[in-house]
Design a protein around this motif. Sequence first.
Motif, PDB file in Angstrom:
ATOM      1  N   GLU A   1       2.808 -12.083   4.405  1.00  0.00           N
ATOM      2  CA  GLU A   1       3.384 -11.953   5.318  1.00  0.00           C
ATOM      3  C   GLU A   1       1.733 -12.782   6.216  1.00  0.00           C
ATOM      4  OE1 GLU A   1       3.066  -8.134   8.449  1.00  0.00           O
ATOM      5  OE2 GLU A   1       2.672  -8.044   6.894  1.00  0.00           O
ATOM      6  N   ARG A   2       2.599 -13.600   6.908  1.00  0.00           N
ATOM      7  CA  ARG A   2       1.117 -14.045   8.045  1.00  0.00           C
ATOM      8  C   ARG A   2       0.859 -13.262   9.174  1.00  0.00           C
ATOM      9  NH1 ARG A   2       1.070 -17.612  11.947  1.00  0.00           N
ATOM     10  NH2 ARG A   2       3.357 -18.905  11.509  1.00  0.00           N
ATOM     11  N   ILE A   3      -0.358 -12.702   8.863  1.00  0.00           N
ATOM     12  CA  ILE A   3      -0.182 -11.347  10.199  1.00  0.00           C
ATOM     13  C   ILE A   3      -1.125 -12.442  11.087  1.00  0.00           C
ATOM     14  CG2 ILE A   3      -0.834  -9.205   8.226  1.00  0.00           C
ATOM     15  CD1 ILE A   3      -3.724  -9.904   8.674  1.00  0.00           C
ATOM     16  N   THR A   4      -1.443 -13.310  11.672  1.00  0.00           N
ATOM     17  CA  THR A   4      -2.612 -13.637  12.423  1.00  0.00           C
ATOM     18  C   THR A   4      -2.018 -15.288  12.829  1.00  0.00           C
ATOM     19  OG1 THR A   4      -4.200 -15.032  11.439  1.00  0.00           O
ATOM     20  CG2 THR A   4      -5.271 -12.862  11.936  1.00  0.00           C
TER      21      THR A   4
ATOM     22  N   HIS B   1      -4.033 -15.692   8.422  1.00  0.00           N
ATOM     23  CA  HIS B   1      -4.596 -14.292   7.323  1.00  0.00           C
ATOM     24  C   HIS B   1      -3.214 -14.266   6.801  1.00  0.00           C
ATOM     25  CE1 HIS B   1      -8.656 -14.989   9.658  1.00  0.00           C
ATOM     26  NE2 HIS B   1      -8.549 -13.992   9.157  1.00  0.00           N
ATOM     27  N   PHE B   2      -3.136 -13.903   5.782  1.00  0.00           N
ATOM     28  CA  PHE B   2      -2.123 -13.260   5.105  1.00  0.00           C
ATOM     29  C   PHE B   2      -2.323 -11.811   3.909  1.00  0.00           C
ATOM     30  CE2 PHE B   2      -1.590 -17.757   5.509  1.00  0.00           C
ATOM     31  CZ  PHE B   2      -0.494 -18.495   5.632  1.00  0.00           C
ATOM     32  N   ARG B   3      -1.271 -11.108   4.551  1.00  0.00           N
ATOM     33  CA  ARG B   3      -1.376  -9.731   3.822  1.00  0.00           C
ATOM     34  C   ARG B   3       0.336 -10.489   2.028  1.00  0.00           C
ATOM     35  NH1 ARG B   3      -4.045  -5.836   5.266  1.00  0.00           N
ATOM     36  NH2 ARG B   3      -4.718  -5.263   7.032  1.00  0.00           N
ATOM     37  N   GLY B   4      -0.297  -9.306   1.460  1.00  0.00           N
ATOM     38  CA  GLY B   4       0.624 -10.020   0.087  1.00  0.00           C
ATOM     39  C   GLY B   4       0.484 -11.223  -0.580  1.00  0.00           C
ATOM     40  N   LEU B   5      -0.377 -11.485  -0.314  1.00  0.00           N
ATOM     41  CA  LEU B   5      -0.928 -13.186  -1.247  1.00  0.00           C
ATOM     42  C   LEU B   5      -0.936 -13.077  -2.350  1.00  0.00           C
ATOM     43  CD1 LEU B   5      -0.371 -16.064  -0.486  1.00  0.00           C
ATOM     44  CD2 LEU B   5      -2.582 -16.674   0.403  1.00  0.00           C
ATOM     45  N   GLU B   6      -0.414 -13.292  -3.554  1.00  0.00           N
ATOM     46  CA  GLU B   6      -1.549 -13.360  -5.121  1.00  0.00           C
ATOM     47  C   GLU B   6      -2.150 -14.427  -5.384  1.00  0.00           C
ATOM     48  OE1 GLU B   6       1.992 -10.728  -7.407  1.00  0.00           O
ATOM     49  OE2 GLU B   6       2.120  -9.800  -6.725  1.00  0.00           O
ATOM     50  N   LEU B   7      -3.436 -13.664  -5.850  1.00  0.00           N
ATOM     51  CA  LEU B   7      -4.245 -14.935  -6.221  1.00  0.00           C
ATOM     52  C   LEU B   7      -4.077 -14.942  -7.989  1.00  0.00           C
ATOM     53  CD1 LEU B   7      -6.833 -15.443  -3.430  1.00  0.00           C
ATOM     54  CD2 LEU B   7      -4.224 -17.044  -4.362  1.00  0.00           C
ATOM     55  N   ARG B   8      -4.190 -15.911  -8.753  1.00  0.00           N
ATOM     56  CA  ARG B   8      -4.235 -14.715 -10.120  1.00  0.00           C
ATOM     57  C   ARG B   8      -5.924 -14.988 -10.192  1.00  0.00           C
ATOM     58  NH1 ARG B   8      -5.899 -18.827 -14.533  1.00  0.00           N
ATOM     59  NH2 ARG B   8      -6.195 -20.837 -12.703  1.00  0.00           N
ATOM     60  N   ASP B   9      -6.211 -12.916 -11.085  1.00  0.00           N
ATOM     61  CA  ASP B   9      -7.093 -12.651 -11.241  1.00  0.00           C
ATOM     62  C   ASP B   9      -7.608 -11.920  -9.820  1.00  0.00           C
ATOM     63  OD1 ASP B   9      -6.892 -13.385 -14.280  1.00  0.00           O
ATOM     64  OD2 ASP B   9      -8.652 -14.709 -13.442  1.00  0.00           O
ATOM     65  N   GLY B  10      -6.842 -12.467  -8.969  1.00  0.00           N
ATOM     66  CA  GLY B  10      -7.430 -11.665  -7.490  1.00  0.00           C
ATOM     67  C   GLY B  10      -8.707 -12.292  -7.007  1.00  0.00           C
ATOM     68  N   ILE B  11      -8.841 -13.597  -7.704  1.00  0.00           N
ATOM     69  CA  ILE B  11     -10.002 -14.130  -6.563  1.00  0.00           C
ATOM     70  C   ILE B  11      -9.932 -15.495  -5.516  1.00  0.00           C
ATOM     71  CG2 ILE B  11     -11.436 -13.357  -9.237  1.00  0.00           C
ATOM     72  CD1 ILE B  11     -11.334 -16.493 -10.161  1.00  0.00           C
ATOM     73  N   THR B  12     -11.546 -15.993  -5.408  1.00  0.00           N
ATOM     74  CA  THR B  12     -11.459 -17.084  -4.205  1.00  0.00           C
ATOM     75  C   THR B  12     -10.547 -18.517  -5.447  1.00  0.00           C
ATOM     76  OG1 THR B  12     -12.886 -16.648  -2.891  1.00  0.00           O
ATOM     77  CG2 THR B  12     -12.627 -18.354  -3.378  1.00  0.00           C
ATOM     78  N   HIS B  13      -9.340 -19.247  -5.499  1.00  0.00           N
ATOM     79  CA  HIS B  13      -9.266 -20.755  -5.379  1.00  0.00           C
ATOM     80  C   HIS B  13      -9.838 -21.861  -4.100  1.00  0.00           C
ATOM     81  CE1 HIS B  13      -6.863 -18.350  -7.994  1.00  0.00           C
ATOM     82  NE2 HIS B  13      -6.292 -18.513  -8.931  1.00  0.00           N
TER      83      HIS B  13
END
Length: 422
Positions: free
Chosen positions: A264-267, A194-206
């Motif tokens: 940031e990896r949180i797990t 699990h990560f925080r601050g990981l940007e994905l195009r359009d904010g959707i699943t890839h």
Amino acid sequence: MTTPEDRTYDVVISGASVAGCTAAVLLARRGVRVALLERRSDPAAYKVLCTHYLQPCAYPVLDELGVIPALERAGAIRNEARWYTRWGWIEPKPAPGKGELPYAYNVRRSTLDPLLRDHAARTPGVDLLLGHTVTGLVRRGGRVAGVRVKTLEGEREMSARLVVGADGRDSAVGKHAELPTRTFENGRFSYFAHFRGLELRDGITHSWFLEPDMAYAMPNDDGVTIVAVIPDKKRLPAFREDLEGAFMQFVRDLPEAPGIDAAERITKITGTVNYPLHSRKPIGQGVALVGDAAVTGDPLWGVGCGWALESAQWLTEAVAPAVLGRTDPDQALAAYEKRHRRKLGGHQHLAADYAKSRPFNPFERLMFSAAARDDAMARHMHMFASRLIGPMRFLNPVALAKASAVNLRHRESPERIPVNTR
């Protein structure tokens, strides 16, 4: 004072996660008295190894449960997706003038499981009994008529007209009932974090179909993105030698890779190197299985939670009148088995074949390549990937002909290459 031990139940359910809680709520609403047993004592317990993906096929069940507002308040993300293939990205979009495509939610099990368990516990007719582990089945006259359970206070028996195994891929109920099981080896392994601050195009699943390797990145509740890698087992030695290094490099090497180094990896990185697929007979005399206990799918496809919800609904619709003494129980269970097999058998067959860790076969190449090139075919792919249509409809002659026409047009219309006039 009456205690749960003194009560008589119509149905005993082993397992208070997605499938078990769903079955308990839906049965109780139909007047069935339900004991919902959970071996763990913590009401906030949740499953860790999961794709955290609720397929759009499960939306009607979530709606019937009445939990959609609570899921959205908890931050569940509507699960739009795009899929990378060697022909480019498949990006399903609504047809012009039509409403949005079917969706359900990405939501972490740490959010989902306690929410459903609380919902079940507050449903009249359901007794949620934590710290209750099923150790065996009670049989009378050749039928399952209850369970033996171990608690902190000791062991006892509980009687019921139907015992439901909602206890996962290693189902104790399924094993005690000696239900026939088929096992399919999985040629891939999986790790996720699990990560925080990981940007994905359009904010959707890839998702990345790399043939045979696979990966996905899914935005979830509370700003958390789950990144999973599902490689061929040939890569396993590198992961065993340096798990973090191999995981991170695998993600960095993805086409149009997400910026994992800036997040940031949180797990910790968690996973499994051996996850076979199981298909069990979902019924016996006086017993039924739902969710992973009946069919354990390949995590690559993210079908587990959706099928858990659906199978619990199918079971409820089939057996509720029977456990109340209004219809024949064997006929009711047979109807559930027939529906379960019809709805999931074809999907599981294809998944078991693809779990051999092979490249796409000719039909898959045809459909995936067309979906990357044509909006209508991308929508058709979305309906199949969402488990809203089955393999026969996905690969029907009309769809195959349309895919062939799309690819033929593509070959006949190559990109124009500028002519060098110098």
